[in-house]
Design a protein around this motif. Structure first.
Motif, short mmCIF file in Angstrom:
data_model
loop_
_atom_site.label_atom_id
_atom_site.label_comp_id
_atom_site.label_asym_id
_atom_site.label_seq_id
_atom_site.Cartn_x
_atom_site.Cartn_y
_atom_site.Cartn_z
N GLN A 1 11.22 -7.12 -20.57
CA GLN A 1 10.59 -5.88 -20.10
C GLN A 1 9.20 -6.15 -19.53
OE1 GLN A 1 10.84 -3.47 -23.63
NE2 GLN A 1 12.73 -2.49 -22.95
N VAL A 2 8.44 -7.01 -20.20
CA VAL A 2 7.11 -7.36 -19.71
C VAL A 2 7.22 -8.07 -18.37
CG1 VAL A 2 5.04 -8.73 -20.18
CG2 VAL A 2 6.08 -7.41 -22.01
N LYS A 3 8.18 -8.98 -18.25
CA LYS A 3 8.37 -9.69 -16.99
C LYS A 3 8.83 -8.74 -15.88
CE LYS A 3 9.06 -14.26 -18.91
NZ LYS A 3 9.93 -15.41 -19.04
N GLN A 4 9.65 -7.78 -16.23
CA GLN A 4 10.10 -6.80 -15.25
C GLN A 4 8.91 -5.94 -14.79
OE1 GLN A 4 13.13 -4.11 -16.65
NE2 GLN A 4 13.68 -3.48 -14.59
N SER A 5 8.05 -5.58 -15.71
CA SER A 5 6.85 -4.82 -15.37
C SER A 5 5.95 -5.63 -14.44
CB SER A 5 6.07 -4.44 -16.62
OG SER A 5 6.83 -3.58 -17.42
N LEU A 6 5.83 -6.91 -14.71
CA LEU A 6 5.03 -7.79 -13.87
C LEU A 6 5.60 -7.85 -12.46
CD1 LEU A 6 2.69 -9.80 -13.64
CD2 LEU A 6 4.21 -11.56 -14.56
N ALA A 7 6.90 -7.98 -12.34
CA ALA A 7 7.54 -8.00 -11.02
C ALA A 7 7.31 -6.68 -10.28
CB ALA A 7 9.02 -8.29 -11.17
N SER A 8 7.40 -5.58 -10.99
CA SER A 8 7.16 -4.27 -10.38
C SER A 8 5.73 -4.15 -9.88
CB SER A 8 7.45 -3.15 -11.37
OG SER A 8 8.80 -3.12 -11.72
N LEU A 9 4.78 -4.63 -10.67
CA LEU A 9 3.38 -4.60 -10.26
C LEU A 9 3.15 -5.42 -9.00
CD1 LEU A 9 1.25 -4.82 -13.51
CD2 LEU A 9 1.27 -2.99 -11.83
N LYS A 10 3.81 -6.56 -8.91
CA LYS A 10 3.67 -7.39 -7.71
C LYS A 10 4.17 -6.64 -6.48
CE LYS A 10 3.91 -11.86 -10.03
NZ LYS A 10 4.68 -13.09 -10.23
N GLY A 11 5.27 -5.88 -6.65
CA GLY A 11 5.78 -5.08 -5.55
C GLY A 11 4.81 -3.98 -5.13
N VAL A 12 4.22 -3.32 -6.11
CA VAL A 12 3.24 -2.27 -5.82
C VAL A 12 2.03 -2.87 -5.11
CG1 VAL A 12 1.62 -0.63 -6.86
CG2 VAL A 12 3.97 -0.78 -7.71
N GLN A 13 1.60 -4.03 -5.57
CA GLN A 13 0.45 -4.68 -4.96
C GLN A 13 0.75 -5.05 -3.50
OE1 GLN A 13 -0.83 -8.42 -6.70
NE2 GLN A 13 -2.94 -7.79 -6.43
N THR A 14 1.94 -5.53 -3.24
CA THR A 14 2.34 -5.85 -1.87
C THR A 14 2.34 -4.60 -1.00
OG1 THR A 14 3.66 -7.72 -2.63
CG2 THR A 14 4.20 -6.83 -0.47
N SER A 15 2.82 -3.50 -1.54
CA SER A 15 2.84 -2.24 -0.79
C SER A 15 1.42 -1.77 -0.48
CB SER A 15 3.57 -1.16 -1.57
OG SER A 15 4.93 -1.49 -1.71
N LEU A 16 0.54 -1.85 -1.46
CA LEU A 16 -0.86 -1.46 -1.23
C LEU A 16 -1.52 -2.33 -0.17
CD1 LEU A 16 -2.20 -0.70 -4.82
CD2 LEU A 16 -1.70 0.93 -3.01
N SER A 17 -1.24 -3.60 -0.22
CA SER A 17 -1.80 -4.53 0.77
C SER A 17 -1.31 -4.18 2.17
CB SER A 17 -1.41 -5.96 0.40
OG SER A 17 -1.93 -6.86 1.34
N SER A 18 -0.03 -3.87 2.27
CA SER A 18 0.54 -3.49 3.57
C SER A 18 -0.09 -2.19 4.08
CB SER A 18 2.05 -3.33 3.43
OG SER A 18 2.62 -2.87 4.63
N LEU A 19 -0.22 -1.23 3.21
CA LEU A 19 -0.85 0.04 3.59
C LEU A 19 -2.30 -0.17 4.01
CD1 LEU A 19 0.59 2.35 0.81
CD2 LEU A 19 1.08 2.51 3.27
N SER A 20 -2.99 -1.04 3.31
CA SER A 20 -4.38 -1.32 3.62
C SER A 20 -4.55 -1.89 5.02
CB SER A 20 -4.96 -2.29 2.58
OG SER A 20 -6.28 -2.64 2.91
N THR A 21 -3.64 -2.76 5.41
CA THR A 21 -3.77 -3.38 6.74
C THR A 21 -3.36 -2.42 7.86
OG1 THR A 21 -1.56 -4.36 6.59
CG2 THR A 21 -3.42 -5.72 5.89
N ARG A 22 -2.53 -1.42 7.53
CA ARG A 22 -2.05 -0.51 8.57
C ARG A 22 -2.91 0.74 8.76
NH1 ARG A 22 3.88 0.84 7.34
NH2 ARG A 22 3.27 0.41 5.21
N THR A 23 -3.76 1.04 7.80
CA THR A 23 -4.53 2.27 7.90
C THR A 23 -5.77 2.08 8.78
OG1 THR A 23 -5.52 4.09 6.66
CG2 THR A 23 -5.95 1.88 5.84
N GLN A 24 -6.17 3.16 9.39
CA GLN A 24 -7.38 3.14 10.23
C GLN A 24 -8.61 3.59 9.44
OE1 GLN A 24 -7.38 2.08 13.45
NE2 GLN A 24 -5.20 1.60 13.15
N SER A 25 -8.38 4.29 8.34
CA SER A 25 -9.46 4.86 7.56
C SER A 25 -10.12 3.80 6.67
CB SER A 25 -8.91 5.99 6.68
OG SER A 25 -9.86 6.38 5.71
#
Length: 68
Positions: free
Chosen positions: A6-30
């Motif tokens: 469960q802890v490892k699954q949570s870690l994998a999920s966090l990595k996915g969220v972090q990747t999404s935030l990074s992608s959003l950060s590079t695409r936003t103009q604000s």
């Protein structure tokens, strides 16, 4: 499902969220949004470090959890 998996699954999920935030950060103009995304990425980094440490503790405490 074991605690370690469960802890490892949570870690994998966090990595996915972090990747999404990074992608959003590079695409936003604000600049304000970029700053917010970066803060989220930094916070997730800290949580990831804590979870990685916890996985290590679990593996040391319980041999059967190694490599899960």
């Amino acid at each position: 499902m074991t605690v370690a998996s469960q802890v490892k699954q949570s870690l994998a999920s966090l990595k996915g969220v972090q990747t999404s935030l990074s992608s959003l950060s590079t695409r936003t103009q604000s600049e304000e949004a970029k700053k917010t995304f970066q803060e989220g990425i930094e916070l997730i980094d800290q949580v990831k470090k804590d979870l990685i440490n916890r996985v290590g503790e679990l593996e040391r405490e319980e041999e059967q959890y190694k490599g899960i």
